[in-house]
Structure formats: C-alpha cells, structure tokens
Design a protein around this motif. Sequence first.
Motif, PDB file in Angstrom:
ATOM      1  N   PHE A 139      -4.854  -2.100  35.117  1.00 39.71           N
ATOM      2  CA  PHE A 139      -3.737  -1.594  34.327  1.00 39.71           C
ATOM      3  C   PHE A 139      -4.207  -0.805  33.096  1.00 39.71           C
ATOM      4  O   PHE A 139      -3.392  -0.326  32.309  1.00 39.71           O
ATOM      5  N   LEU A 140      -5.518  -0.667  32.908  1.00 36.69           N
ATOM      6  CA  LEU A 140      -6.039  -0.004  31.701  1.00 36.69           C
ATOM      7  C   LEU A 140      -7.232   0.875  32.059  1.00 36.69           C
ATOM      8  O   LEU A 140      -8.169   0.425  32.738  1.00 36.69           O
ATOM      9  N   ASP A 141      -7.153   2.135  31.616  1.00 35.20           N
ATOM     10  CA  ASP A 141      -8.307   3.024  31.792  1.00 35.20           C
ATOM     11  C   ASP A 141      -8.601   3.747  30.481  1.00 35.20           C
ATOM     12  O   ASP A 141      -7.739   3.851  29.592  1.00 35.20           O
ATOM     13  N   PHE A 142      -9.815   4.239  30.391  1.00 34.12           N
ATOM     14  CA  PHE A 142     -10.270   4.952  29.194  1.00 34.12           C
ATOM     15  C   PHE A 142     -10.807   6.314  29.609  1.00 34.12           C
ATOM     16  O   PHE A 142     -11.585   6.424  30.564  1.00 34.12           O
ATOM     17  N   THR A 143     -10.376   7.372  28.906  1.00 34.09           N
ATOM     18  CA  THR A 143     -10.862   8.722  29.198  1.00 34.09           C
ATOM     19  C   THR A 143     -11.457   9.329  27.932  1.00 34.09           C
ATOM     20  O   THR A 143     -10.971   9.097  26.816  1.00 34.09           O
ATOM     21  N   SER A 144     -12.506  10.092  28.145  1.00 28.67           N
ATOM     22  CA  SER A 144     -13.138  10.808  27.043  1.00 28.67           C
ATOM     23  C   SER A 144     -13.446  12.222  27.521  1.00 28.67           C
ATOM     24  O   SER A 144     -14.018  12.411  28.609  1.00 28.67           O
ATOM     25  N   GLY A 145     -13.047  13.210  26.722  1.00 32.15           N
ATOM     26  CA  GLY A 145     -13.229  14.595  27.132  1.00 32.15           C
ATOM     27  C   GLY A 145     -13.772  15.460  26.012  1.00 32.15           C
ATOM     28  O   GLY A 145     -13.394  15.302  24.847  1.00 32.15           O
ATOM     29  N   LEU A 146     -14.673  16.344  26.377  1.00 30.60           N
ATOM     30  CA  LEU A 146     -15.257  17.292  25.429  1.00 30.60           C
ATOM     31  C   LEU A 146     -15.047  18.705  25.963  1.00 30.60           C
ATOM     32  O   LEU A 146     -15.400  19.005  27.109  1.00 30.60           O
ATOM     33  N   GLN A 147     -14.469  19.559  25.113  1.00 28.94           N
ATOM     34  CA  GLN A 147     -14.220  20.954  25.492  1.00 28.94           C
ATOM     35  C   GLN A 147     -14.912  21.888  24.504  1.00 28.94           C
ATOM     36  O   GLN A 147     -14.775  21.727  23.290  1.00 28.94           O
ATOM     37  N   ILE A 148     -15.664  22.841  25.032  1.00 29.30           N
ATOM     38  CA  ILE A 148     -16.370  23.819  24.210  1.00 29.30           C
ATOM     39  C   ILE A 148     -16.019  25.214  24.714  1.00 29.30           C
ATOM     40  O   ILE A 148     -16.077  25.479  25.919  1.00 29.30           O
ATOM     41  N   GLN A 149     -15.663  26.079  23.794  1.00 27.80           N
ATOM     42  CA  GLN A 149     -15.303  27.445  24.164  1.00 27.80           C
ATOM     43  C   GLN A 149     -15.933  28.422  23.174  1.00 27.80           C
ATOM     44  O   GLN A 149     -15.906  28.206  21.966  1.00 27.80           O
ATOM     45  N   SER A 150     -16.505  29.486  23.704  1.00 30.78           N
ATOM     46  CA  SER A 150     -17.138  30.504  22.865  1.00 30.78           C
ATOM     47  C   SER A 150     -16.775  31.876  23.398  1.00 30.78           C
ATOM     48  O   SER A 150     -16.822  32.118  24.609  1.00 30.78           O
ATOM     49  N   GLN A 151     -16.415  32.782  22.483  1.00 32.01           N
ATOM     50  CA  GLN A 151     -15.994  34.116  22.905  1.00 32.01           C
ATOM     51  C   GLN A 151     -16.485  35.155  21.902  1.00 32.01           C
ATOM     52  O   GLN A 151     -16.460  34.933  20.692  1.00 32.01           O
ATOM     53  N   GLN A 152     -16.931  36.276  22.420  1.00 34.43           N
ATOM     54  CA  GLN A 152     -17.299  37.405  21.572  1.00 34.43           C
ATOM     55  C   GLN A 152     -16.685  38.685  22.124  1.00 34.43           C
ATOM     56  O   GLN A 152     -16.759  38.957  23.323  1.00 34.43           O
TER      57      GLN A 152
ATOM     58  N   TYR B 296     -14.331  23.589  19.410  1.00 31.75           N
ATOM     59  CA  TYR B 296     -14.861  22.334  19.935  1.00 31.75           C
ATOM     60  C   TYR B 296     -13.751  21.284  19.835  1.00 31.75           C
ATOM     61  O   TYR B 296     -13.134  21.114  18.782  1.00 31.75           O
ATOM     62  N   THR B 297     -13.510  20.603  20.934  1.00 34.93           N
ATOM     63  CA  THR B 297     -12.478  19.561  20.966  1.00 34.93           C
ATOM     64  C   THR B 297     -13.043  18.322  21.653  1.00 34.93           C
ATOM     65  O   THR B 297     -13.595  18.410  22.766  1.00 34.93           O
ATOM     66  N   TRP B 298     -12.891  17.176  20.985  1.00 35.28           N
ATOM     67  CA  TRP B 298     -13.327  15.901  21.554  1.00 35.28           C
ATOM     68  C   TRP B 298     -12.144  14.943  21.500  1.00 35.28           C
ATOM     69  O   TRP B 298     -11.615  14.673  20.429  1.00 35.28           O
TER      70      TRP B 298
ATOM     71  N   PHE C 211      -3.159   5.250  23.505  1.00 35.22           N
ATOM     72  CA  PHE C 211      -3.749   5.214  22.173  1.00 35.22           C
ATOM     73  C   PHE C 211      -4.992   6.091  22.194  1.00 35.22           C
ATOM     74  O   PHE C 211      -5.857   5.927  23.065  1.00 35.22           O
ATOM     75  N   GLY C 212      -5.047   7.027  21.269  1.00 34.71           N
ATOM     76  CA  GLY C 212      -6.184   7.937  21.319  1.00 34.71           C
ATOM     77  C   GLY C 212      -6.430   8.647  20.006  1.00 34.71           C
ATOM     78  O   GLY C 212      -5.704   8.465  19.014  1.00 34.71           O
ATOM     79  N   SER C 213      -7.447   9.455  20.010  1.00 33.57           N
ATOM     80  CA  SER C 213      -7.811  10.257  18.842  1.00 33.57           C
ATOM     81  C   SER C 213      -8.392  11.580  19.319  1.00 33.57           C
ATOM     82  O   SER C 213      -8.902  11.682  20.441  1.00 33.57           O
ATOM     83  N   GLU C 214      -8.308  12.580  18.450  1.00 32.32           N
ATOM     84  CA  GLU C 214      -8.826  13.897  18.811  1.00 32.32           C
ATOM     85  C   GLU C 214      -9.437  14.562  17.586  1.00 32.32           C
ATOM     86  O   GLU C 214      -8.874  14.553  16.491  1.00 32.32           O
ATOM     87  N   LEU C 215     -10.597  15.148  17.783  1.00 35.61           N
ATOM     88  CA  LEU C 215     -11.273  15.938  16.757  1.00 35.61           C
ATOM     89  C   LEU C 215     -11.373  17.368  17.253  1.00 35.61           C
ATOM     90  O   LEU C 215     -11.724  17.607  18.410  1.00 35.61           O
ATOM     91  N   ARG C 216     -11.073  18.315  16.359  1.00 33.01           N
ATOM     92  CA  ARG C 216     -11.087  19.713  16.774  1.00 33.01           C
ATOM     93  C   ARG C 216     -11.641  20.587  15.660  1.00 33.01           C
ATOM     94  O   ARG C 216     -11.360  20.370  14.478  1.00 33.01           O
ATOM     95  N   GLN C 217     -12.416  21.592  16.061  1.00 28.82           N
ATOM     96  CA  GLN C 217     -12.944  22.571  15.115  1.00 28.82           C
ATOM     97  C   GLN C 217     -12.830  23.970  15.719  1.00 28.82           C
ATOM     98  O   GLN C 217     -13.245  24.201  16.855  1.00 28.82           O
ATOM     99  N   ASN C 218     -12.250  24.880  14.946  1.00 25.25           N
ATOM    100  CA  ASN C 218     -12.127  26.274  15.361  1.00 25.25           C
ATOM    101  C   ASN C 218     -12.810  27.163  14.320  1.00 25.25           C
ATOM    102  O   ASN C 218     -12.664  26.945  13.113  1.00 25.25           O
ATOM    103  N   LYS C 219     -13.516  28.159  14.786  1.00 25.69           N
ATOM    104  CA  LYS C 219     -14.221  29.064  13.886  1.00 25.69           C
ATOM    105  C   LYS C 219     -14.118  30.486  14.416  1.00 25.69           C
ATOM    106  O   LYS C 219     -14.399  30.750  15.584  1.00 25.69           O
ATOM    107  N   ILE C 220     -13.710  31.402  13.538  1.00 24.30           N
ATOM    108  CA  ILE C 220     -13.601  32.813  13.886  1.00 24.30           C
ATOM    109  C   ILE C 220     -14.289  33.627  12.795  1.00 24.30           C
ATOM    110  O   ILE C 220     -14.074  33.390  11.603  1.00 24.30           O
ATOM    111  N   GLU C 221     -15.119  34.552  13.179  1.00 26.87           N
ATOM    112  CA  GLU C 221     -15.774  35.433  12.233  1.00 26.87           C
ATOM    113  C   GLU C 221     -15.908  36.818  12.848  1.00 26.87           C
ATOM    114  O   GLU C 221     -15.926  36.965  14.076  1.00 26.87           O
TER     115      GLU C 221
END
Length: 268
Positions: free
Chosen positions: A136-149, A200-202, A221-231
């Motif tokens: 009745f209980l599962d745990f998921t963890s995901g990491l997403q990385i994206q880069s564009q120029q 970057y998203t975790w 129940f979960g948590s998410e960390l995200r970082q976006n950078k544009i230059e």
Amino acid sequence: AVRYNLGIGYTNNQGEQKDVLKKLNLYWNNSVNIAPGLTVDVNLKYTSQRSKSGTPSLSSLSYSGKSVPYMDFLDESQQPARLDLTYSSEFMDQYYPGKLLSWDYIPLEDYKHSVSTTDLTEWYALANAKYQVFDFLDFTSGLQIQSQQNRNTTQHDPESYYARVLINQFTEINSASNSVKYNIPIGGIKKDDVVSGSSYTWRNQFNLAKVWTDFDLKAIFGSELRQNKIEGNSMQVYGYDSDPLRTSPVDYSRTFPTLPLGANYSIT
C-alpha cells in the motif's frame, strides 16, 4: 528485466524562400528492475537544430517606405532591379555623389550577402526510481536535468545593404577639405546572440493507497527542489572578414551626426 528503446529522427527541409532547416533528434529509454520492488527508468533526449535564412518574404518589402501590392524584381534589361527601401533613389543619387557607398537594395541579390543562422542544442535527462515499500506504500525519486543553448549569428558582408547603409549613415564628410571619415569601417558586420539555459529538478514522494471494506485512504507526501538559470550575451563587430579573420575597432563612447538627416546616434 531490462527494456531498451532507441529512437532517431532527422529532418532536412528547404522552404519556398530557400530557407533551410536541419534537425537531429536522438531518444534513448532504459527501464531496469534492479531488485524485487525496485525499478529504475532513465530517459535521454538530444536535439541539434540549425536553420539558415533565405530570400526575404514579399510582406517584408516596401517601396520608399510604403507597402505596395506588386513590384518589379527585374528591370527592362532583365537584370535584378533595385528598390528604394528607405530613401528615394533620386534624392540619394544627389547626396554627396561619389563619396558614399551605394544605397541600392536589390532583393534578388541581397539575401546572398546577409545570412542568418540559428543553432539550437538541447540535452534532456530524466531518471526515476520507484521502490515498493509495502503493498500500500511506494516511494519515488526523480531527477531531471535540462540544458539548452541557442546561438543566432548574422553575417553581413561588405556588399550587403545592411552594411553599406550603416557605414554610410555614420560617415562624416568634410566639405571644406573634401575628406571622408568612415566611423564604421568599410567591411562586413557580424552579430552574435547567445542564450543558454539550464534547469535541475529533484523530486521525492511517498504514495499511500490503502483499501478497507468501508473506505479508502489515499495520500501523498513529497518535496521538490528546483533551480533554473538563464544567461546570454550579444556582440556585434565591424570591419569583419572571415579569411583572414579580422575586425576593426569603433568608438562606442560618443554620438555621431548621421546621414542623410543629421540626427546624432551612437554606434551599438
């Protein structure tokens, strides 16, 4: 169990205006059952795209600053005709004859001298792990990385309308000494615009789904960390020549009277 998927796509299109688009897509997916109740999925995507400009569209052309429903692209001798894109030819021919570069705009030829290319490169990676803790209980963890120029490069050679007009506009003519000063040197003009982005998203999450005879219980129940950078950066150089590679300095610190109306502008 291990499952793999691989995809490849390639596009090579030429539009009706001789514009070119080339695009390569690669896709790879891998799913692995590492242990009882533990599954890992990995997705990778890569895109490489290049587009190149062609002839101008009819809607972008004008005659003496005004749009017209029709115009001639060949003269009476069947040679590429010139258009008065900004100022009338009669006026410009009388303006310091022999001192300035040609103000002629020839649509059937100019696109060969002003070429824009856009290069897009993108990486995308996604990794997900899922573990069945209880039925009745599962745990998921995901990491997403994206880069564009995205890089846009425009090269105007010395024969281009853009380069000739800009050089003319910033030219200073001394009537007393009959001297000419080119504040923008005679030559090509190259402009580069580059924009880079990354993200970057975790994400971690517990999923609960319990069923009883009379009711169900579902919760997350979960948590998410995200970082976006544009230059990005932009650069335009003057007096450009690719072979041998060279550019010429200009004065960005002051304004200059510009031709033919005399308004003061700075070189950018």
